[in-house]
Design an enzyme around this catalytic site. Structure first.
Site, PDB file in Angstrom:
ATOM      1  N   LYS A  18       0.780  -1.173   0.479  1.00 16.04           N
ATOM      2  CA  LYS A  18      -0.092   0.272   0.206  1.00 16.04           C
ATOM      3  C   LYS A  18       1.051   1.267  -0.121  1.00 16.04           C
ATOM      4  CE  LYS A  18      -2.357  -1.046   4.353  1.00 16.04           C
ATOM      5  NZ  LYS A  18      -2.018  -2.182   4.507  1.00 16.04           N
ATOM      6  N   ARG A  94      -9.147   1.322   9.211  1.00 12.22           N
ATOM      7  CA  ARG A  94      -9.487   0.096   9.714  1.00 12.22           C
ATOM      8  C   ARG A  94      -9.788  -0.724  10.495  1.00 12.22           C
ATOM      9  NH1 ARG A  94      -2.867   0.639   9.321  1.00 12.22           N
ATOM     10  NH2 ARG A  94      -1.981  -1.582   9.060  1.00 12.22           N
ATOM     11  N   ARG A 172      11.935  -2.462  10.512  1.00  9.97           N
ATOM     12  CA  ARG A 172      10.631  -1.652  11.503  1.00  9.97           C
ATOM     13  C   ARG A 172      10.827  -3.027  12.899  1.00  9.97           C
ATOM     14  NH1 ARG A 172       5.388  -0.435   7.874  1.00  9.97           N
ATOM     15  NH2 ARG A 172       4.860  -1.016  10.147  1.00  9.97           N
ATOM     16  N   ARG A 183      -0.133  -8.951  12.707  1.00 11.40           N
ATOM     17  CA  ARG A 183      -0.735  -7.884  12.015  1.00 11.40           C
ATOM     18  C   ARG A 183      -1.367  -8.536  11.254  1.00 11.40           C
ATOM     19  NH1 ARG A 183       4.769  -6.008  10.746  1.00 11.40           N
ATOM     20  NH2 ARG A 183       3.621  -4.038   9.455  1.00 11.40           N
TER      21      ARG A 183
HETATM   22  P1  AMP Z   1       0.997   0.485   8.962  1.00  9.17           P
HETATM   23  O1  AMP Z   1       2.287   1.568   9.071  1.00  9.17           O
HETATM   24  O2  AMP Z   1       0.044   0.719   8.052  1.00  9.17           O
HETATM   25  O3  AMP Z   1       1.640  -1.391   8.778  1.00  9.17           O
HETATM   26  O4  AMP Z   1       0.387   0.910  10.200  1.00  9.17           O
HETATM   27  C1  AMP Z   1       1.577   0.343  11.035  1.00  9.17           C
HETATM   28  C2  AMP Z   1       0.801   0.103  12.772  1.00  9.17           C
HETATM   29  O5  AMP Z   1      -0.122   1.241  12.803  1.00  9.17           O
HETATM   30  C3  AMP Z   1      -0.289  -1.118  12.819  1.00  9.17           C
HETATM   31  O6  AMP Z   1      -0.077  -2.137  13.408  1.00  9.17           O
HETATM   32  C4  AMP Z   1      -1.200  -0.713  13.982  1.00  9.17           C
HETATM   33  O7  AMP Z   1      -0.944  -0.650  15.200  1.00  9.17           O
HETATM   34  C5  AMP Z   1      -0.746   1.605  13.360  1.00  9.17           C
HETATM   35  N1  AMP Z   1      -2.036   1.969  12.725  1.00  9.17           N
HETATM   36  C6  AMP Z   1      -1.874   2.659  11.268  1.00  9.17           C
HETATM   37  N2  AMP Z   1      -2.840   2.768  11.121  1.00  9.17           N
HETATM   38  C7  AMP Z   1      -3.932   2.427  12.288  1.00  9.17           C
HETATM   39  C8  AMP Z   1      -5.533   2.654  11.834  1.00  9.17           C
HETATM   40  N3  AMP Z   1      -5.855   2.953  10.790  1.00  9.17           N
HETATM   41  N4  AMP Z   1      -6.206   1.778  12.913  1.00  9.17           N
HETATM   42  C9  AMP Z   1      -5.648   1.334  14.145  1.00  9.17           C
HETATM   43  N5  AMP Z   1      -4.110   1.083  14.559  1.00  9.17           N
HETATM   44  C10 AMP Z   1      -3.656   1.445  13.184  1.00  9.17           C
END
Ligand code: AMP
Length: 229
Positions: A18, A94, A172, A183
């Site tokens: 994404k 989400r 990360r 996740r």
């Molecule tokens: P990502 O970079 O999109 O993989 O997000 C990394 C982490 O950020 C996720 O595993 C969640 O812990 C948190 N996170 C990101 N976006 C959201 C969201 N829309 N709602 C809740 N937690 C989020």
């Protein structure tokens, strides 16, 4: 109303690309990208009050609360959305509560946007392989994403240095096998309910298979955004 610009909502598992696809849209189409994960990591790096509250959720692969995420999104939209150009939501919404908040935000701040929901799909094996090979720029204002897989379009020019800002590349915290599995299971817990939510609201959900090179995924994406129904 003449809905000129597109607002893209990506639904897809962690590691499906994404963020990388969003970055191509930023570079090639001049669009803006909202990544809630990026905003969360920035809060953590800057040790803000929010950062302290969300650090554990992120490291353990759980979701951050809807209230905090929606507040971050509202602030970001207020500061970053210009009058023209598409807007990409990378990692938001989400949950159904987030999707409902977004419906209101679109009515208040993005009335001129034509909303498209795109579901990105890849197998767990491909996701795992990609995330275990993923490196990111440690500069929290950059956070560019790279891959250690030689076949990827995301390999850096120098293996440990960011092509963009020359900062160090690191892994990360949440790209560790057990956290990736958590996740993924968090994602599968909400994926279908989000798809159902949009379909119930008469919103088409278009699928793209992302088990291919980024330029091919971008090609599929551009075909979809060219179709205005
Ligand atoms: P990502 O970079 O999109 O993989 O997000 C990394 C982490 O950020 C996720 O595993 C969640 O812990 C948190 N996170 C990101 N976006 C959201 C969201 N829309 N709602 C809740 N937690 C989020």
């Amino acid at each position: 109303m003449n809905r000129q610009r597109q607002l893209i909502i990506f639904i897809g598992p962690p590691g499906c690309g994404k963020g990388s696809l969003s970055q191509v849209c930023v570079q090639k189409l001049g669009w803006v990208q909202l990544s809630t994960g990026y905003l969360c990591r920035k809060h953590i790096a800057q040790k803000t009050e929010i950062g302290k509250q969300i650090d554990f959720s992120i490291k353990s692969g759980n979701l951050v609360t809807d209230e905090l995420i929606v507040a971050m999104v509202e602030q970001w939209l207020g500061e970053n959305v210009r009058d023209q150009g598409g807007v990409i939501l990378d990692g938001f919404p989400r949950t159904i509560a987030q999707a409902e908040s977004l419906q209101s935000l679109v009515q208040e701040k993005l009335q001129d946007c034509y909303v498209r929901v795109i579901q990105l799909g890849a197998s767990d094996e491909v996701i795992m392989q990609r995330l275990l090979g993923r490196f990111v720029c440690e500069n929290k204002d950059c956070q560019a994403v790279y891959s250690s897989h030689a076949s990827s379009a995301l390999t850096p020019q120098k293996s440990t240095i960011c092509d963009i800002c020359s900062s160090k590349l690191i892994r990360r915290d949440d790209d560790e096998e057990a956290t990736i599995r958590k996740r993924l299971s968090t994602y599968y817990g909400y994926e279908q309910s989000l798809v159902d939510f949009y379909q119930r609201h008469g919103q088409e959900v278009v699928k793209i298979n992302v088990e291919k090179q980024l330029d091919k995924v971008f090609e599929d994406f551009t075909k979809i955004i060219a179709e205005r129904k």
